[in-house]
Design a protein around this motif. Structure first.
Motif, PDB file in Angstrom:
ATOM      1  N   SER A 175      15.434   6.314   4.693  1.00  0.00           N
ATOM      2  CA  SER A 175      15.250   7.542   5.453  1.00  0.00           C
ATOM      3  C   SER A 175      16.359   7.734   6.476  1.00  0.00           C
ATOM      4  O   SER A 175      17.007   6.785   6.916  1.00  0.00           O
ATOM      5  CB  SER A 175      13.895   7.513   6.170  1.00  0.00           C
ATOM      6  OG  SER A 175      13.852   6.437   7.092  1.00  0.00           O
ATOM      7  N   ARG A 232      12.989  11.537   4.256  1.00  0.00           N
ATOM      8  CA  ARG A 232      12.385  10.273   3.825  1.00  0.00           C
ATOM      9  C   ARG A 232      13.225   9.568   2.765  1.00  0.00           C
ATOM     10  O   ARG A 232      13.429   8.368   2.838  1.00  0.00           O
ATOM     11  CB  ARG A 232      10.982  10.535   3.272  1.00  0.00           C
ATOM     12  CG  ARG A 232       9.995  11.054   4.299  1.00  0.00           C
ATOM     13  CD  ARG A 232       8.602  11.111   3.715  1.00  0.00           C
ATOM     14  NE  ARG A 232       7.652  11.734   4.636  1.00  0.00           N
ATOM     15  CZ  ARG A 232       6.367  11.914   4.358  1.00  0.00           C
ATOM     16  NH1 ARG A 232       5.885  11.505   3.186  1.00  0.00           N
ATOM     17  NH2 ARG A 232       5.582  12.482   5.241  1.00  0.00           N
ATOM     18  N   ASP A 233      13.687  10.310   1.763  1.00  0.00           N
ATOM     19  CA  ASP A 233      14.397   9.702   0.633  1.00  0.00           C
ATOM     20  C   ASP A 233      15.859  10.113   0.643  1.00  0.00           C
ATOM     21  O   ASP A 233      16.395  10.611  -0.353  1.00  0.00           O
ATOM     22  CB  ASP A 233      13.735  10.109  -0.686  1.00  0.00           C
ATOM     23  CG  ASP A 233      12.283   9.655  -0.747  1.00  0.00           C
ATOM     24  OD1 ASP A 233      12.013   8.547  -0.258  1.00  0.00           O
ATOM     25  OD2 ASP A 233      11.440  10.409  -1.269  1.00  0.00           O
ATOM     26  N   THR A 246      18.365   5.506  -1.613  1.00  0.00           N
ATOM     27  CA  THR A 246      17.398   4.681  -2.332  1.00  0.00           C
ATOM     28  C   THR A 246      16.772   3.655  -1.398  1.00  0.00           C
ATOM     29  O   THR A 246      17.450   3.057  -0.561  1.00  0.00           O
ATOM     30  CB  THR A 246      18.081   3.975  -3.516  1.00  0.00           C
ATOM     31  OG1 THR A 246      18.715   4.957  -4.334  1.00  0.00           O
ATOM     32  CG2 THR A 246      17.072   3.213  -4.346  1.00  0.00           C
ATOM     33  N   ARG A 247      15.463   3.478  -1.556  1.00  0.00           N
ATOM     34  CA  ARG A 247      14.733   2.552  -0.709  1.00  0.00           C
ATOM     35  C   ARG A 247      15.208   1.118  -0.914  1.00  0.00           C
ATOM     36  O   ARG A 247      15.599   0.720  -2.013  1.00  0.00           O
ATOM     37  CB  ARG A 247      13.234   2.661  -1.030  1.00  0.00           C
ATOM     38  CG  ARG A 247      12.345   1.775  -0.186  1.00  0.00           C
ATOM     39  CD  ARG A 247      10.910   1.898  -0.639  1.00  0.00           C
ATOM     40  NE  ARG A 247      10.104   0.821  -0.114  1.00  0.00           N
ATOM     41  CZ  ARG A 247       8.877   0.557  -0.512  1.00  0.00           C
ATOM     42  NH1 ARG A 247       8.305   1.302  -1.446  1.00  0.00           N
ATOM     43  NH2 ARG A 247       8.205  -0.450   0.018  1.00  0.00           N
TER      44      ARG A 247
END
Length: 593
Positions: A294, A312-313, A316-317
């Motif tokens: 984020s 939020r995205d 990549t997490r």
């Protein structure tokens, strides 16, 4: 005089006495620093379908992108590649370079003061190196001071940590923010002295709002562009903290970033932070990146209770977004993620990226890999895994110039200084490169290369100076895996045996004692066989003292040396014999009444 050759006499005899003026060919010195290969082959363009998907949504940026494409098409029609290289050299200060090799491991961060006179570089070797361009010459390119920003004065055993971030205060260059891989960032003076060490928070408190400082490792930091007393630091405790540089016992503001990713319990690591400078009338914003992918934006003037915008995205997490920067007008944000992408964002529409391009990331190995706007925000610069410097167009993020700096060794840190107009890079092979152009750049590396090389004195020879390859008093000692102690300054001091020493071999630092020169006799060991045969009782130092004495007990009783005169006159000692019944009982403690 017959046979007198006047011309030979004039050549032999000096034309003058006293101090002679030295002349130097500046042009030839600068030509020697010219880079052999300035531009490399640009990255292949993407397909038309991908380009349509990544086209800028802002009309101004879209028009600028079309102009850039048109200019690229015009250049492609030109068959003369040398002209394009010359244009690159004229447009960007990359035609010449100065190389500094003062670190032993990868250079992770660097900073220049606003005037461009002093350079500070940080490295994985846990040191900060201070350089002055005014004191360097082509033959003496070195740091004048080395400090460990994580060292404790009161600690018996000093722990050393890598340096993540270092930056001069843009409004007050007398202060430097240093972020080692600890929970306590520091504010240093211009000469490297610790002025303030921020407090460490209580790690047993769950609510981060109640802690007075970071409770775990700090990853990066940033100075406030409008207030010289404020700075921000981001840590792995899911917080961004704003400090008053004059107060270290507690932060001024604490921003707790609550992650919405499943399984993270509301916490995530903050990986990057940038504080926008409203130079051209833009807004003052603070942007942070987190490990959950984020991006969060707050107003630079507060309040900091909740972000004004959040994506939020964004990346990549669980990938480390290492690079983050804001344009000079405060409208554009560029981020370099660990998902091998570079994205451009608009602070006015902080929802979707304007442009996205593929760029291999180095943050998995070097989490401080950065990306930066040029001083005028007309370009974006960053390093690559292959050791190239990429100069990108800010509208399309297409490469305008790709130049090799340290081929085969990743470029980690980049910096484009406004006043010097020079680009600095720090690489994984411990080299710091200063790229410049003699016609476009001022001072800095151009000043160093315009000086005459320093003539070496006879005392500068390593054979006539003190051997400091084993370290001096105060140097940290690290025990290796093989049990051999290793001095952190050993290899560097071996390469520079005369740094910090006077002509007589004494240290310039009055706090350090003089280490006498080790003579060849001192290095050798005496012959053990000769000592054992010629020095009486020399073998007794290797024996057990009790056994050595008992070995002569019988001989001393039969033939006493010191008490022989008293054998006839000395009475015999009679000792009382105690039976088991007569053994004295231990005294009982008196009972308290």
């Amino acid at each position: 005089m017959d046979g007198f050759d006047e011309e030979a006499f004039k050549q032999f005899f000096p034309s003058g006495f006293g101090k002679q003026e030295k002349t130097v060919d500046v042009d030839s010195q600068i030509d020697r620093s010219k880079r052999a290969e300035v531009s490399a082959q640009p990255q292949p363009r993407e397909d038309e379908d991908e380009r349509k998907e990544l086209t800028a949504t802002d009309p101004a940026l879209e028009a600028e992108g079309r102009r850039d494409d048109d200019s690229d098409d015009d250049d492609s029609d030109d068959d003369d590649s040398d002209d394009s290289d010359d244009n690159d050299e004229d447009e960007f200060p990359v035609s010449h370079e100065l190389v500094l090799k003062t670190h032993e491991r990868a250079v992770t961060t660097m900073t220049l003061d606003p005037s461009g006179a002093r350079l500070i570089t940080g490295s994985i070797d846990c040191t900060l190196k201070l350089h002055d361009f005014a004191s360097m010459t082509p033959s003496t390119i070195r740091a004048f001071k080395s400090i460990d920003p994580s060292a404790k004065k009161t600690a018996a055993v000093q722990d050393t940590h890598a340096v993540h971030y270092v930056a001069f205060n843009p409004l007050s260059p007398a202060y430097v923010l240093a972020v080692p891989a600890t929970a306590q960032p520091r504010v240093l003076s211009r000469d490297g002295e610790t002025l303030m060490e921020f407090v460490k928070g209580d790690m047993y408190l769950r609510d981060m709002h109640h802690t007075k400082g970071h409770i775990s490792e700090v990853t990066t930091g940033a100075w406030c562009p409008t207030d010289e007393n404020l700075c921000a630091t981001a840590g792995t405790d899911s917080t961004v903290r704003i400090w008053d540089a004059n107060v270290g016992r507690s932060q001024k503001e604490v921003i707790v970033h609550k992650s919405r990713a499943a399984g993270s319990a509301g916490r995530t690591k903050m990986t990057a932070v940038a504080w926008g400078s409203p130079k051209q009338g833009g807004s003052n914003v603070l942007v942070g990146a987190a490990l959950d992918g984020s991006l969060a934006m707050w107003s630079g003037n507060g309040p900091f209770t909740r972000p004004s915008a959040e994506i939020r995205d964004a990346h990549t997490r669980d990938t480390w977004t290492s690079g983050l920067d804001i344009s000079s007008d405060g409208r554009l944000v560029v981020s370099r993620g660990g998902d091998d992408t570079i994205k451009l964002w608009d602070t006015r529409k902080f929802k979707t990226p304007i442009t996205t391009v593929t760029h291999p990331s180095t943050s998995s190995r070097y989490p401080s890999s950065n990306i930066q706007f040029s001083p005028s925000s007309a370009n974006v610069i960053t390093g690559s895994e292959t050791g190239h410097l990429h100069i990108l167009n800010p509208a399309t993020l297409k490469a305008e110039l790709i130049t090799p700096v340290t081929p085969g060794s990743p470029v980690i840190s980049v910096l484009w200084h406004e006043k010097l107009n020079q680009i600095l890079t720090g690489s994984a092979n411990a080299e710091t490169h200063v790229l410049y152009n003699p016609t476009m750049s001022t001072k800095g590396a151009a000043l160093v290369m315009s000086k005459a090389p320093k003539r070496r004195h006879v005392d500068d020879s390593a054979t006539f100076t003190t051997d400091i390859s084993q370290g001096l008093s105060g140097d940290s000692v690290v025990v290796g895996t093989n049990g051999v102690p290793h001095y952190s300054s050993a290899t560097w001091s071996a390469r520079h045996p005369n740094v910090g020493l006077t002509a007589s071999g004494r240290s310039r630092d009055p706090r350090r004692p003089h280490v006498p020169q080790q003579t060849p006799f001192g290095k050798s060991t005496p012959d053990e066989k000769h000592v054992r045969e010629n020095i009486p009782l020399s073998s007794m130092r290797d024996e057990d003292p009790r056994e050595a004495l008992l070995k002569y007990a019988e001989k001393a009783q039969k033939d006493p040396i010191f008490t022989k005169a008293y054998q006839e006159t000395q009475p015999k000692a009679i000792y009382a014999e105690l039976s088991d019944e007569d053994e004295p009982e231990p005294e009982k403690k008196k009972a308290r009444r």
